[in-house]
Write a protein that holds these residues in place. Sequence first.
Motif, PDB file in Angstrom:
ATOM      1  N   LEU A  13      13.862  -1.039  93.675  1.00 51.90           N
ATOM      2  CA  LEU A  13      13.454   0.188  93.161  1.00 51.90           C
ATOM      3  C   LEU A  13      11.900   0.408  93.595  1.00 51.90           C
ATOM      4  N   GLY A  14      11.093  -0.628  93.369  1.00 48.79           N
ATOM      5  CA  GLY A  14       9.859  -0.779  93.770  1.00 48.79           C
ATOM      6  C   GLY A  14       9.397  -0.336  95.105  1.00 48.79           C
ATOM      7  N   LEU A  15      10.100  -0.777  96.065  1.00 52.97           N
ATOM      8  CA  LEU A  15       9.905  -0.330  97.645  1.00 52.97           C
ATOM      9  C   LEU A  15      10.576   0.882  97.670  1.00 52.97           C
TER      10      LEU A  15
ATOM     11  N   GLY B  77      10.303   3.691  95.897  1.00 51.06           N
ATOM     12  CA  GLY B  77       9.109   4.537  95.486  1.00 51.06           C
ATOM     13  C   GLY B  77       8.001   4.564  96.732  1.00 51.06           C
TER      14      GLY B  77
ATOM     15  N   SER C 174      13.167   5.435  91.099  1.00 54.34           N
ATOM     16  CA  SER C 174      12.158   4.895  90.630  1.00 54.34           C
ATOM     17  C   SER C 174      11.528   5.524  89.420  1.00 54.34           C
TER      18      SER C 174
ATOM     19  N   SER D 231      14.408  -4.498  90.723  1.00 56.38           N
ATOM     20  CA  SER D 231      13.147  -4.069  90.522  1.00 56.38           C
ATOM     21  C   SER D 231      12.435  -4.042  91.904  1.00 56.38           C
ATOM     22  N   PHE D 232      12.918  -5.272  92.724  1.00 54.60           N
ATOM     23  CA  PHE D 232      11.984  -5.247  94.002  1.00 54.60           C
ATOM     24  C   PHE D 232      12.775  -3.839  94.727  1.00 54.60           C
TER      25      PHE D 232
END
Lengths: 230, 230
Positions: A151-153, A155, A110, A148-149
Amino acid sequence: MISKTPTLERRTSALSKEAIIAAAIEILDGQGETALTFRALAARLATGSGAIYWHIADKQALLAAATDHIIAGITVDEVVAKEPRQAIRAFALGVFDAIDTHPWVGGQLSRDPWQHAVLRILEAVGGRVQALGVPADAQFNVATAIMSFILGLAGQYALGARMCEGGIDRTTALDEIAARWAQLDPENYPFVRLIATQLPDHDDREQFLAGIDLLLAGIEPLRHATAPRG
Amino acid sequence: MISKTPTLERRTSALSKEAIIAAAIEILDGQGETALTFRALAARLATGSGAIYWHIADKQALLAAATDHIIAGITVDEVVAKEPRQAIRAFALGVFDAIDTHPWVGGQLSRDPWQHAVLRILEAVGGRVQALGVPADAQFNVATAIMSFILGLAGQYALGARMCEGGIDRTTALDEIAARWAQLDPENYPFVRLIATQLPDHDDREQFLAGIDLLLAGIEPLRHATAPRG
DNA sequence: ACCTGAACACCGTTCAAGT
DNA sequence: ACCTGAACACCGTTCAAGT
């Protein structure tokens, strides 16, 4: 002499990028992100700290290479890979498991979204998005949304793991967060307070898959009846 | 004397947490993330670097407070707010715009996912997820999925902005990345190579909304016919 | 070509000392 | 109570000097 001081002799074999990355991963896995310094790495490799720079540009490149090594190791079962939706689920779970065993990977993914490891994820997801018959002009947005989802999770899990590095186990860490959330102003944070009660029992893996399934369900209306024409 | 040396006089008014955060935001906006040091901050505030610690625990708390200040400023038009889907879209765009004007916010959001600013986002999204009639046992996963997507994309935009800090403008930066992607092995990276051609022209805002819409479309099958019963 | 390790230019944070 | 600023304990990175 047995365990206190690290080996003082210089190394006999030549240094290599691979050896440096392997040592870095050992430190990251064993002692966490903050323990990875060029001094500690040099000590483990039995060399001078400046030697590392002959093989790797800087610390960011080192972390990117280490992350890429982990992500490159993700494999999807051949049978499962035949069906694009199952393949996306399986690959996403592969990322999840990689972060689970190497928590620093989540933070690194992330932190630098255009490193090579992210391209592997984008390729894996994007190829299956094409196979699902998403029109060409929507493929970019759909593939990057799934990425993106992930990578977001990633993080978020990385932080959870970072908290547990301090010796506290997962359950008490989540309990602590839940307790803090429960003390929020009921007027302004009704939802977070509700969620707080579910936080300690929730299953990360299920949460991860649920998000993927939500995105896959959102794709359905976009799909062609058949695979995309050439 | 006019522009070279910063003001040497000590400040007359008392220091405060608010003043420190405001000064930090000025530095972050004006010179970027790397420019925010306690020494630079103390110089701008015309005080000693140790004084800051009387008001704020450490640098992480300072960044979290600055980020919270920005996210707290996001407002959703009252009329729009009536319809949950539009409200989620509007709030997400608010986050997007905040990152657009304060690029460091993107990095900070994805770096520390349990800071207070993230709770604001979770609350804003979660409340609307409830209003959409998503069953209670799915609300956690749905709300965190949307939040994870927002945080993931936030991290990406933050990097884009970080690249532009070096003086290069957005177009050439994207061109450069596209050129790098185009040189990847066609065998292993067909999708990324295809995407590379679309990268320079793509619209961040549209990409952001497309992801939100994908998630909202995925929610549809989960919804009750009416708002949740008490 | 590859490695050494002291030195450089920074950090965040602390703390005795001031007001 | 609030502030000062030197000092501490680190960093990543460089580079003259070695082999």
